[in-house]
Design a protein around this motif. Structure first.
Motif, PDB file in Angstrom:
ATOM      1  N   ASN A  73       1.255  -1.668   0.008  1.00  0.00           N
ATOM      2  CA  ASN A  73       0.335   0.160  -0.038  1.00  0.00           C
ATOM      3  C   ASN A  73       1.240   0.921  -0.148  1.00  0.00           C
ATOM      4  N   GLY A  74       1.070   1.529  -1.566  1.00  0.00           N
ATOM      5  CA  GLY A  74       1.922   3.176  -1.149  1.00  0.00           C
ATOM      6  C   GLY A  74       3.885   2.198  -0.978  1.00  0.00           C
ATOM      7  N   ASN A  75       4.180   2.960  -0.255  1.00  0.00           N
ATOM      8  CA  ASN A  75       5.416   2.327   0.301  1.00  0.00           C
ATOM      9  C   ASN A  75       5.623   1.307   1.036  1.00  0.00           C
ATOM     10  N   VAL A  76       3.983   1.125   1.424  1.00  0.00           N
ATOM     11  CA  VAL A  76       4.251  -0.017   3.503  1.00  0.00           C
ATOM     12  C   VAL A  76       3.838  -1.146   2.592  1.00  0.00           C
ATOM     13  N   ASN A  77       4.347  -2.394   3.285  1.00  0.00           N
ATOM     14  CA  ASN A  77       3.926  -3.807   3.192  1.00  0.00           C
ATOM     15  C   ASN A  77       2.497  -3.691   3.932  1.00  0.00           C
TER      16      ASN A  77
END
Length: 148
Positions: A73-77
């Motif tokens: 999600n964006g730059n985050v898992n």
């Protein structure tokens, strides 16, 4: 209720009920929307807590090796989850409510407000749907594209 919930188990529910008891009536003597909202929030916390106790809760999905499944999600898992529906939580909690409690919830003036409420679309009442059934309660206008 047939099971006991301690105040610390449902602090939000107690807070909503205490807030409802402090609401002063408007000039016309009614504040049913505010009461409904506060009691619904309390009820929501209660049935969620009961369902959680019964093991009906959101679960984190895992891979076959036991590691947590994630989605970017964006730059985050973030973890993938199996969510539980509100309907499922409510149904599993109904056995915990005595009939007199169910009856008082159904006949509460705040509930009556929504059951008998006529929704409006662009300042005009919508009393019947496209198939001629009487409409009541609350419409999700965000997803309503026209009167029909």
């Amino acid at each position: 209720m047939t099971s006991t919930l301690r105040k610390q188990d449902i602090q939000i529910a107690y807070s909503m009920i205490e807030t409802a008891q402090r609401i002063r009536a408007r000039r016309d003597g009614s504040h049913l929307f505010q009461l409904y909202f506060l009691f619904w929030a309390a009820f929501n916390k209660i049935y969620t807590a009961i369902a959680y106790r019964k093991g009906i809760r959101t679960q984190i999905k895992k891979n076959s090796d036991g590691s947590i499944m994630t989605i970017t999600n964006g730059n985050v898992n973030i973890p993938k989850v199996l969510s539980v529906s509100e309907k499922e939580q409510i149904y599993c909690s109904l056995d915990e409510f005595k009939d007199v409690l169910k009856d008082s919830l159904i006949h509460h003036k705040g509930t009556e407000y929504f059951v008998n409420r006529i929704p409006y679309w662009q300042s005009k009442p919508i009393e019947y749907d496209v198939v001629g059934q009487r409409v009541n309660g609350v419409l999700n206008i965000e997803y309503t594209v026209d009167r029909q």
